[in-house]
Enzyme design. Structure first.
Site, PDB file in Angstrom:
ATOM      1  N   LYS A   1       0.808  -1.227   0.000  1.00  0.00           N
ATOM      2  CA  LYS A   1       0.000   0.000   0.000  1.00  0.00           C
ATOM      3  C   LYS A   1       0.841   1.278   0.000  1.00  0.00           C
ATOM      4  O   LYS A   1       0.486   2.253  -0.646  1.00  0.00           O
ATOM      5  CB  LYS A   1      -0.944   0.025   1.205  1.00  0.00           C
ATOM      6  CG  LYS A   1      -2.057  -1.006   1.122  1.00  0.00           C
ATOM      7  CD  LYS A   1      -2.991  -0.869   2.312  1.00  0.00           C
ATOM      8  CE  LYS A   1      -3.945  -2.047   2.375  1.00  0.00           C
ATOM      9  NZ  LYS A   1      -4.950  -1.859   3.428  1.00  0.00           N
TER      10      LYS A   1
ATOM     11  N   ASP B   1      -9.935   2.491   2.960  1.00  0.00           N
ATOM     12  CA  ASP B   1      -9.918   1.761   4.239  1.00  0.00           C
ATOM     13  C   ASP B   1     -10.610   2.545   5.355  1.00  0.00           C
ATOM     14  O   ASP B   1     -11.391   1.972   6.132  1.00  0.00           O
ATOM     15  CB  ASP B   1      -8.479   1.450   4.665  1.00  0.00           C
ATOM     16  CG  ASP B   1      -7.860   0.330   3.844  1.00  0.00           C
ATOM     17  OD1 ASP B   1      -8.608  -0.556   3.393  1.00  0.00           O
ATOM     18  OD2 ASP B   1      -6.630   0.334   3.656  1.00  0.00           O
TER      19      ASP B   1
END
Ligand code: ATR
Length: 278
Positions: A65, A102
């Site tokens: 990420k 997220d």
């Protein structure tokens, strides 16, 4: 047929293909979605190859990420704040944009699915790694009165809290929490992957307080068990967050927001293994 994928390492147990296939069926979208085992040496090359093959979007999971964030010049404000990208959108002409779903996934699960009202609440966020940083901005937007970031290595929590530049936020080590009281405690550490929980003082949870573990599993996670032992009114795991972050990625790619409840129910019924998001 438009092509999508999740890239991570390891990736074999990712639930994302199942989730996106369910969203596609439900919304009548024609697409396929597969798993890519990313190379730790050449993540950028894997992304380039996927786009060259006509790929339209990627989910990015552990451990890529932060690397995805660095790779993409065009990033959404929430990806910027998270310092991480979990969603890559392939624009017409092959340009790539990075986003991060997220944080919104966590807040939609807690506030939307579970009915937690953040307004004025005292929230404790455990951990100061990528997972904690990824959700901090969305948590603040949800409107808590106070947010404490606490970490085994205190200096990392202090730095993360300072970077938030918000008067409601402070950072500390775990011992320094003794005597404080919280309405919601969120576990964003990776301790559960080792079957462990952060070493916390007793009595941190206010009467009626909730616990939320960003990890999820077939059996209650170690942190869910900790919450039970501390008398939490609700002990939630991260399965809802997993589905909600996927739904937001799907919406970014396809312009249509899927209904998450039946997909969460399907995964609960089908059995899942213990892991983080993706
Ligand atoms: P991630 O991207 O998943 O957040 P990370 O950046 O490696 O991964 O961060 C892991 C987090 O879990 C850190 O906050 C780590 O604490 P330290 O900064 O002190 O290392 C925390 N963590 C991992 N195992 C832990 C344990 N057994 N007890 C408490 N915290 C733990």
């Amino acid at each position: 047929m438009d092509h999508y994928a999740v890239i991570g390492n390891p990736i074999a147990h990712s639930k994302s293909p199942l989730i996106h296939a369910a969203f596609a069926r439900q919304t009548g979208q024609r697409l396929d979605y597969r798993r890519i085992l990313g190379s730790r040496e050449d993540f950028a090359g894997d992304v380039r190859a996927f786009v060259a093959d006509g790929g339209r979007g990627l989910n990015v999971t552990v451990p890529f990420k932060q690397e995805a964030w660095a790779l993409l010049g065009d990033r959404s404000p929430r990806a910027e704040a998270a310092g991480a990208v979990n969603t890559i959108i392939v624009l017409d002409g092959g340009l790539l944009r990075g986003d991060n779903t997220d944080g919104v996934g966590l807040v939609r699960d807690l506030a939307g699915n579970q009915g937690f009202d953040f307004t004025g609440q005292r929230v404790l966020l455990l951990g100061a790694g990528g997972a904690a940083r990824g959700v901090l901005g969305a948590l603040l937007e949800a409107g808590p009165g106070r947010l404490v970031v606490a970490n085994r290595t205190a200096s990392r929590a202090v730095a993360l809290a300072a970077a938030a530049a918000d008067a409601r936020v402070s950072g500390s080590g775990l011992d320094a929490l003794a005597g404080q009281s919280f309405d919601l405690i969120i576990n964003a550490t990776s301790s559960g992957l080792d079957g462990d929980v952060p070493a916390l003082p007793d009595g941190l949870l206010a009467a009626g307080g909730w616990t939320y573990d960003m990890l999820y599993g077939d059996a209650p996670t170690p942190f869910c068990n900790w919450g039970e032992a501390q008398g939490a009114a609700r002990t939630l795991d991260g399965l809802g967050m997993l589905v909600e972050q996927a739904a937001e990625s799907f919406r970014l790619w396809r312009g249509v927001a899927p209904d998450t409840a039946p997909v969460i129910a399907m995964l609960r019924a089908g059995g899942i293994e213990t892991k983080f998001e993706g």
